[in-house]
Design a protein around this motif. Structure first.
Motif, mmCIF file in Angstrom:
data_model
loop_
_atom_site.group_PDB
_atom_site.id
_atom_site.type_symbol
_atom_site.label_atom_id
_atom_site.label_comp_id
_atom_site.label_asym_id
_atom_site.label_seq_id
_atom_site.Cartn_x
_atom_site.Cartn_y
_atom_site.Cartn_z
ATOM 1 N N ALA A 91 14.308 5.566 -1.193
ATOM 2 C CA ALA A 91 15.735 5.393 -0.955
ATOM 3 C C ALA A 91 16.266 4.248 -1.818
ATOM 4 N N PRO A 92 17.546 4.305 -2.212
ATOM 5 C CA PRO A 92 18.097 3.275 -3.111
ATOM 6 C C PRO A 92 17.942 1.851 -2.589
ATOM 7 N N SER A 93 18.026 1.644 -1.279
ATOM 8 C CA SER A 93 17.926 0.285 -0.749
ATOM 9 C C SER A 93 16.504 -0.252 -0.790
ATOM 10 N N TRP A 94 15.508 0.656 -0.884
ATOM 11 C CA TRP A 94 14.114 0.221 -0.895
ATOM 12 C C TRP A 94 13.551 0.029 -2.301
ATOM 13 N N ARG A 95 14.017 0.800 -3.272
ATOM 14 C CA ARG A 95 13.386 0.784 -4.598
ATOM 15 C C ARG A 95 13.358 -0.605 -5.239
ATOM 16 N N PRO A 96 14.492 -1.325 -5.295
ATOM 17 C CA PRO A 96 14.431 -2.645 -5.942
ATOM 18 C C PRO A 96 13.583 -3.644 -5.165
ATOM 19 N N VAL A 97 13.584 -3.523 -3.828
ATOM 20 C CA VAL A 97 12.772 -4.409 -3.004
ATOM 21 C C VAL A 97 11.294 -4.198 -3.311
ATOM 22 N N CYS A 98 10.877 -2.952 -3.398
ATOM 23 C CA CYS A 98 9.471 -2.649 -3.667
ATOM 24 C C CYS A 98 9.066 -3.075 -5.076
ATOM 25 N N LYS A 99 9.991 -2.962 -6.012
ATOM 26 C CA LYS A 99 9.675 -3.383 -7.372
ATOM 27 C C LYS A 99 9.401 -4.882 -7.414
ATOM 28 N N LEU A 100 10.204 -5.661 -6.700
ATOM 29 C CA LEU A 100 10.002 -7.102 -6.668
ATOM 30 C C LEU A 100 8.762 -7.488 -5.873
ATOM 31 N N ALA A 101 8.434 -6.714 -4.853
ATOM 32 C CA ALA A 101 7.306 -7.061 -3.979
ATOM 33 C C ALA A 101 6.006 -7.189 -4.760
ATOM 34 N N VAL A 139 0.832 -1.211 0.000
ATOM 35 C CA VAL A 139 0.000 0.000 0.000
ATOM 36 C C VAL A 139 0.863 1.256 0.000
ATOM 37 N N THR A 140 2.004 1.208 0.694
ATOM 38 C CA THR A 140 2.849 2.407 0.823
ATOM 39 C C THR A 140 4.242 2.223 0.246
ATOM 40 N N CYS A 141 4.495 1.087 -0.383
ATOM 41 C CA CYS A 141 5.861 0.801 -0.847
ATOM 42 C C CYS A 141 6.360 1.836 -1.850
ATOM 43 N N ASP A 142 5.474 2.353 -2.686
ATOM 44 C CA ASP A 142 5.920 3.323 -3.686
ATOM 45 C C ASP A 142 6.350 4.645 -3.059
ATOM 46 N N GLN A 143 6.094 4.828 -1.778
ATOM 47 C CA GLN A 143 6.532 6.035 -1.080
ATOM 48 C C GLN A 143 8.002 5.937 -0.653
ATOM 49 N N LEU A 144 8.567 4.734 -0.699
ATOM 50 C CA LEU A 144 9.942 4.510 -0.237
ATOM 51 C C LEU A 144 10.890 4.709 -1.410
#
Length: 347
Positions: free
Chosen positions: A60-70, A53-58
């Motif tokens: 930072a470089p360490s979060w972007r690839p994680v959220c894309k895979l999620a 629900v809120t992943c696209d708000q993150l």
């Protein structure tokens, strides 16, 4: 039918895992997932849905690839659990025991105009109010400091319900014509939150284990004179805004600008817990919880690394459950691997 997408997803995960391990080469004292009590039964698919629900708000470089895979993880517990285990590491921030409380979205009775029954206002944010600047106290506002300015959003039939709506920060108002309006947080008066329950204990009215939201509400209703004075012990005052277009099945809007999810969203102190991060909680007490939550909200009384408010939903049942929570336990933050190592290493 699921083998092909799972295999492709796992390849992407392992590729990202290798990259993150290379980026975070520092050794650190971290927990293993096996150290999380009840981890394998934590319903991680629901937690992943809340995380998205809120992943696209993150950003930072360490979060972007994680959220894309999620977004591509199959929506079952085993796949969601594998996603968190492969791309995150558990980190304890601060020193347990934690303190868990609960919050909810109240539903109040309201009127668009003042009447003899509906006599307590909910105010919109005054235009002169500036963030971080101390404004009129609760006592001054209750005494009429804002009266006659047309800031009233609705008039409520119970001052105790108004007080607790301020603590929750959002709510549903069932108007006299049967319609329901949704209200969200619009600002506060700059005064620090002070606990009415702690003041009642200090005065010897109750012992610490006797105080709850229900205890406070019952006492104030039975003793309106001293009750009003007790409520004014908390000088903090919340202003609201009307939220349009939010469907009834959605939770209130949290600090990240998105709806929070019952029993999956936490209010945290963002000085210690990044908003949007998954958090494993081990709450003790009469109704223990072992589950993965997401830090998606904040609160004036939520201060410290091991401090969280659990969102229980809306209505009286959620209010009863949330008001009884004042429990110890442990919070464990899940962070992308490179960020987990950096935090644990003190960087």
């Amino acid at each position: 039918m699921l083998r092909r997408p799972v295999r492709g997803w796992l390849f992407c995960v392992w590729f990202l895992l290798a990259a993150l391990m290379g980026a975070g080469g520092a050794r650190a004292e971290l927990l293993e997932f096996e150290a999380l009590d009840g981890w394998r039964d934590g319903g991680q698919a629901e937690a992943l849905a809340a995380f998205l629900v809120t992943c696209d708000q993150l950003d930072a470089p360490s979060w972007r690839p994680v959220c894309k895979l999620a977004a591509d993880v199959p929506k079952d517990d085993a796949s969601a659990r594998a996603f968190f285990e492969l791309l995150f590491r558990p980190v304890i921030v601060g020193h347990p025991p934690a303190l868990f409380t609960g919050y909810y979205e109240p539903e109040l009775n309201g009127s668009p105009v003042r009447t003899s029954r509906y006599a307590w206002p909910l105010y919109a944010r005054p235009p002169e109010l500036k963030d971080g600047v101390v404004y009129h106290s609760r006592a001054a506002i209750e005494a009429g400091a804002l009266r006659g300015r047309g800031l009233e959003i609705a008039w409520i039939d119970d001052p105790v319900e108004v007080f607790f709506l301020h603590i929750q920060g959002s709510g549903r108002i069932r108007m006299t014509d049967g319609s329901v309006i949704r209200l969200g947080y619009a600002g506060r008066n700059g005064h620090a939150y002070r606990s009415v329950g702690q003041e009642m204990v200090r005065r010897g009215m109750f012992s610490a284990h006797e105080v709850s939201a229900q205890t406070i509400a019952a006492f104030v209703r039975a003793n309106p004179g001293i009750g009003a004075e007790l409520l004014n012990h908390n000088p903090s005052y919340i202003f609201f805004r009307r939220i349009r277009g939010l469907s009834t099945e959605k939770g209130p809007i949290g600090a990240m600008g998105r709806s929070v999810t019952p029993m999956r969203s936490l209010a945290v102190d963002p000085a210690f817990v990044p908003l949007g991060a998954p958090v494993w909680i081990e709450k003790e007490g009469a109704a223990p919880l072992r589950r993965l939550m997401v830090a998606q909200d904040t609160g004036g009384a939520i201060k410290g690394a091991q401090r969280a408010d659990i969102f229980y939903g809306f209505g009286d049942g959620a209010g009863q459950a949330a008001g009884a929570v004042k429990d110890s336990g442990r919070m464990v933050l899940l962070l992308p691997i490179d960020r987990a190592f950096a935090m644990a290493d003190g960087n």
